[in-house]
Motif scaffolding. Structure first.
Motif, PDB file in Angstrom:
ATOM      1  N   GLY A 249      -8.903  80.397  58.698  1.00  0.00           N
ATOM      2  CA  GLY A 249      -8.921  79.429  57.602  1.00  0.00           C
ATOM      3  C   GLY A 249     -10.309  79.330  57.010  1.00  0.00           C
ATOM      4  O   GLY A 249     -11.312  79.528  57.706  1.00  0.00           O
ATOM      5  N   THR A 250     -10.373  79.019  55.729  1.00  0.00           N
ATOM      6  CA  THR A 250     -11.658  78.845  55.045  1.00  0.00           C
ATOM      7  C   THR A 250     -11.804  77.411  54.578  1.00  0.00           C
ATOM      8  O   THR A 250     -10.886  76.830  54.008  1.00  0.00           O
ATOM      9  CB  THR A 250     -11.774  79.788  53.836  1.00  0.00           C
ATOM     10  OG1 THR A 250     -11.923  81.131  54.298  1.00  0.00           O
ATOM     11  CG2 THR A 250     -12.998  79.443  52.975  1.00  0.00           C
ATOM     12  N   TYR A 251     -12.991  76.848  54.837  1.00  0.00           N
ATOM     13  CA  TYR A 251     -13.359  75.512  54.386  1.00  0.00           C
ATOM     14  C   TYR A 251     -14.519  75.650  53.408  1.00  0.00           C
ATOM     15  O   TYR A 251     -15.499  76.343  53.689  1.00  0.00           O
ATOM     16  CB  TYR A 251     -13.786  74.638  55.569  1.00  0.00           C
ATOM     17  CG  TYR A 251     -12.674  74.365  56.562  1.00  0.00           C
ATOM     18  CD1 TYR A 251     -11.981  73.150  56.552  1.00  0.00           C
ATOM     19  CD2 TYR A 251     -12.309  75.319  57.512  1.00  0.00           C
ATOM     20  CE1 TYR A 251     -10.962  72.899  57.461  1.00  0.00           C
ATOM     21  CE2 TYR A 251     -11.288  75.079  58.422  1.00  0.00           C
ATOM     22  CZ  TYR A 251     -10.622  73.866  58.389  1.00  0.00           C
ATOM     23  OH  TYR A 251      -9.618  73.626  59.286  1.00  0.00           O
ATOM     24  N   MET A 252     -14.405  75.021  52.248  1.00  0.00           N
ATOM     25  CA  MET A 252     -15.433  75.111  51.215  1.00  0.00           C
ATOM     26  C   MET A 252     -15.985  73.725  50.882  1.00  0.00           C
ATOM     27  O   MET A 252     -15.323  72.704  51.089  1.00  0.00           O
ATOM     28  CB  MET A 252     -14.871  75.742  49.938  1.00  0.00           C
ATOM     29  CG  MET A 252     -14.263  77.125  50.093  1.00  0.00           C
ATOM     30  SD  MET A 252     -15.431  78.456  50.461  1.00  0.00           S
ATOM     31  CE  MET A 252     -16.467  78.466  48.991  1.00  0.00           C
TER      32      MET A 252
ATOM     33  N   MET B  32     -17.308  72.885  42.298  1.00  0.00           N
ATOM     34  CA  MET B  32     -16.796  72.059  41.205  1.00  0.00           C
ATOM     35  C   MET B  32     -16.634  72.850  39.907  1.00  0.00           C
ATOM     36  O   MET B  32     -15.624  72.726  39.199  1.00  0.00           O
ATOM     37  CB  MET B  32     -17.723  70.854  40.983  1.00  0.00           C
ATOM     38  CG  MET B  32     -17.156  69.790  40.045  1.00  0.00           C
ATOM     39  SD  MET B  32     -18.203  68.317  40.000  1.00  0.00           S
ATOM     40  CE  MET B  32     -18.026  67.739  41.695  1.00  0.00           C
ATOM     41  N   ALA B  33     -17.633  73.679  39.591  1.00  0.00           N
ATOM     42  CA  ALA B  33     -17.544  74.462  38.351  1.00  0.00           C
ATOM     43  C   ALA B  33     -16.663  75.685  38.537  1.00  0.00           C
ATOM     44  O   ALA B  33     -15.890  76.047  37.647  1.00  0.00           O
ATOM     45  CB  ALA B  33     -18.947  74.875  37.899  1.00  0.00           C
TER      46      ALA B  33
ATOM     47  N   ILE C 221     -13.320  82.989  40.801  1.00  0.00           N
ATOM     48  CA  ILE C 221     -13.261  82.433  42.154  1.00  0.00           C
ATOM     49  C   ILE C 221     -13.587  83.499  43.187  1.00  0.00           C
ATOM     50  O   ILE C 221     -14.368  83.266  44.128  1.00  0.00           O
ATOM     51  CB  ILE C 221     -11.874  81.816  42.418  1.00  0.00           C
ATOM     52  CG1 ILE C 221     -11.680  80.570  41.555  1.00  0.00           C
ATOM     53  CG2 ILE C 221     -11.709  81.480  43.898  1.00  0.00           C
ATOM     54  CD1 ILE C 221     -10.301  79.972  41.631  1.00  0.00           C
ATOM     55  N   GLN C 222     -13.026  84.699  43.046  1.00  0.00           N
ATOM     56  CA  GLN C 222     -13.315  85.752  44.017  1.00  0.00           C
ATOM     57  C   GLN C 222     -14.787  86.155  43.976  1.00  0.00           C
ATOM     58  O   GLN C 222     -15.396  86.419  45.017  1.00  0.00           O
ATOM     59  CB  GLN C 222     -12.435  86.978  43.778  1.00  0.00           C
ATOM     60  CG  GLN C 222     -12.676  88.053  44.850  1.00  0.00           C
ATOM     61  CD  GLN C 222     -11.706  89.216  44.754  1.00  0.00           C
ATOM     62  OE1 GLN C 222     -10.823  89.238  43.906  1.00  0.00           O
ATOM     63  NE2 GLN C 222     -11.871  90.186  45.633  1.00  0.00           N
TER      64      GLN C 222
ATOM     65  N   LYS D 139      -5.898  80.657  45.710  1.00  0.00           N
ATOM     66  CA  LYS D 139      -4.957  79.682  45.162  1.00  0.00           C
ATOM     67  C   LYS D 139      -5.364  78.246  45.493  1.00  0.00           C
ATOM     68  O   LYS D 139      -5.059  77.321  44.732  1.00  0.00           O
ATOM     69  CB  LYS D 139      -3.560  79.938  45.711  1.00  0.00           C
ATOM     70  CG  LYS D 139      -2.890  81.220  45.188  1.00  0.00           C
ATOM     71  CD  LYS D 139      -1.503  81.381  45.782  1.00  0.00           C
ATOM     72  CE  LYS D 139      -0.810  82.630  45.266  1.00  0.00           C
ATOM     73  NZ  LYS D 139       0.528  82.823  45.890  1.00  0.00           N
ATOM     74  N   GLY D 140      -6.038  78.066  46.616  1.00  0.00           N
ATOM     75  CA  GLY D 140      -6.358  76.718  47.073  1.00  0.00           C
ATOM     76  C   GLY D 140      -7.599  76.116  46.452  1.00  0.00           C
ATOM     77  O   GLY D 140      -7.687  74.885  46.305  1.00  0.00           O
ATOM     78  N   ILE D 141      -8.558  76.929  46.051  1.00  0.00           N
ATOM     79  CA  ILE D 141      -9.821  76.402  45.513  1.00  0.00           C
ATOM     80  C   ILE D 141      -9.615  75.554  44.257  1.00  0.00           C
ATOM     81  O   ILE D 141     -10.256  74.485  44.129  1.00  0.00           O
ATOM     82  CB  ILE D 141     -10.814  77.556  45.274  1.00  0.00           C
ATOM     83  CG1 ILE D 141     -11.354  78.039  46.621  1.00  0.00           C
ATOM     84  CG2 ILE D 141     -11.962  77.122  44.355  1.00  0.00           C
ATOM     85  CD1 ILE D 141     -12.297  79.214  46.552  1.00  0.00           C
ATOM     86  N   PRO D 142      -8.748  75.923  43.305  1.00  0.00           N
ATOM     87  CA  PRO D 142      -8.551  75.040  42.141  1.00  0.00           C
ATOM     88  C   PRO D 142      -8.007  73.668  42.498  1.00  0.00           C
ATOM     89  O   PRO D 142      -8.103  72.724  41.681  1.00  0.00           O
ATOM     90  CB  PRO D 142      -7.527  75.820  41.290  1.00  0.00           C
ATOM     91  CG  PRO D 142      -7.711  77.247  41.682  1.00  0.00           C
ATOM     92  CD  PRO D 142      -8.034  77.205  43.152  1.00  0.00           C
ATOM     93  N   LYS D 143      -7.455  73.504  43.697  1.00  0.00           N
ATOM     94  CA  LYS D 143      -6.891  72.221  44.108  1.00  0.00           C
ATOM     95  C   LYS D 143      -7.911  71.314  44.784  1.00  0.00           C
ATOM     96  O   LYS D 143      -7.590  70.189  45.158  1.00  0.00           O
ATOM     97  CB  LYS D 143      -5.716  72.446  45.057  1.00  0.00           C
ATOM     98  CG  LYS D 143      -4.588  73.297  44.464  1.00  0.00           C
ATOM     99  CD  LYS D 143      -3.517  73.607  45.496  1.00  0.00           C
ATOM    100  CE  LYS D 143      -2.466  74.541  44.945  1.00  0.00           C
ATOM    101  NZ  LYS D 143      -1.454  74.897  45.986  1.00  0.00           N
TER     102      LYS D 143
END
Length: 280
Positions: free
Chosen positions: A142-145, A151-152, A161-162, A275-279
Motif C-alpha cells: 500500500g502507498t500512503y501520500m 494538493m496540486a 500523477i505518475q 486512481k486514489g490520489i485524486p480522492k
C-alpha cells in the motif's frame, strides 16, 4: 488526569485494530465496573484509569470516556452500552509503525489484507499485490501520500500523477505486508535486482547498505516492512521493527521506479494509487 496512567500512545500499537466504526454511547458506572472488563484485552488500561477516578459516578464516567477516546485514537474501537463493553477485532490488519486508525481500513482485494487509512501522518491512496510465477501472491503493498504535498498534483490527469509518483520529492510511505513466508535472502535479492539496473552504475554501495538493514531472519506471513521516502532520504523499518536510513537521490528515484514505473513490482498497486490520489 485520568490519562496519566497511560505511559504513551505507542504502547497500544500491539492491540488489534478493528474495522467497525466507533460507537461511543452512554457510559454509566455499571459499564465501567471492573467485572465487565475481565475478558477485555485492555483491562489493565481500564483498571488503572478507574482506580484513579472511582470517587463518584461522574468521575468514573469521565475516566471511561477519556480511556475510550485514547483507545479509539490508537485504533482500538469498542462498542459501549450501559450493560457491556465488547471489543471488535479485525484479523490481519497491520499493527506496527506509526499507524492511526480513525476510519475504516481498506482491504487489498487479492489477499484480503487490511490497511489502515493513516500511516506516518500520511493517507492511504492505493493497495495491490505482488505476484510471482503467475499465481503466487507474495505480499500486499500500500502507498500512503502526504495530502498537502499532492494538493496540486491530484488535480492533474494520470500522466501528471505518475510523473509525481516517480519523483521522490513527494513524500510517501510504501507499506509491505507479507501474504506468505519468504526467506529474507530471497526478499532482499529481489529488491536489489530490481534496483541495480535502475541506478545505472551510480551509488551502488547503497545496495549493500540496504542489505544490512534486513536482519538475517526469514519473513513470516503477516510481517510488515515500511519504506518512507522524502527526497534523497529513505527511512526503512524492517520486519523486526528495526529502523535505518539510506541517503541517496539515485537510490530513492530507483525505489520509486520499482513501485510506480512502467515495469513495476505490482501493476494493480500502481493502478490503484493513480486512481486514489485524486480522492485525497
Amino acid at each position: 488526569s485520568s490519562l496519566s496512567s497511560l505511559s504513551s500512545l505507542s504502547s497500544l500499537s500491539s492491540l488489534s485494530t478493528p474495522s467497525t466504526p466507533i460507537m461511543l454511547l452512554s457510559v454509566s458506572r455499571q459499564a465501567l465496573n471492573r467485572s465487565n472488563l475481565l475478558r477485555s484485552p485492555a483491562r489493565r488500561l481500564f483498571s488503572s484509569t478507574t482506580r484513579s477516578a472511582c470517587g463518584t459516578a461522574s468521575a468514573s464516567s469521565r475516566a471511561g470516556m477519556a480511556t475510550m477516546a485514547t483507545l479509539a485514537a490508537c485504533g482500538v474501537v469498542y462498542h459501549v452500552s450501559d450493560s457491556k463493553i465488547t471489543s471488535f477485532c479485525a484479523a490481519r490488519i497491520p499493527t506496527s509503525g506509526d499507524v492511526l486508525t480513525m476510519g475504516s481500513p481498506t482491504k487489498e482485494k487479492a489477499t484480503g489484507i487490511l490497511f489502515p487509512p493513516l500511516c506516518n501522518a500520511m493517507s492511504l491512496v492505493g493497495t495491490g499485490v505482488r505476484i510471482k510465477y503467475v499465481f503466487v501472491k507474495v505480499y500486499a503493498v500500500g502507498t500512503y501520500m502526504d495530502p498537502i504535498a499532492m494538493m496540486a498534483v491530484k488535480k492533474g490527469g494520470p500522466d501528471i500523477i505518475q510523473k509525481a509518483l516517480l519523483d521522490p520529492t513527494y513524500p510517501r510511505t510504501i507499506r509491505i505486508v507479507m501474504n506468505r513466508g519468504l526467506a529474507i535472502d530471497k526478499y532482499t535479492a529481489a529488491i536489489v535486482e530490481s534496483l541495480e539496473p535502475r541506478m545505472k552504475g551510480q551509488d551502488l554501495e547503497k545496495l549493500e547498505e540496504f542489505k544490512k538493514l534486513n536482519p538475517k531472519v526469514d519473513l513470516v506471513e503477516g510481517a510488515e516492512i515500511e519504506m518512507t521516502i522524502r527526497g534523497d532520504s529513505l527511512l526503512y523499518k524492517n520486519a523486526l521493527g528495526g529502523v535505518g536510513s539510506i541517503k541517496s537521490r539515485v537510490f530513492t528515484e530507483a525505489m520509486c521506479d520499482v513501485y510506480y514505473g512502467n515495469d513495476c513490482a505490482s501493476p494493480s498497486h500502481k493502478e490503484d494509487v493513480i486512481k486514489g490520489i485524486p480522492k485525497l
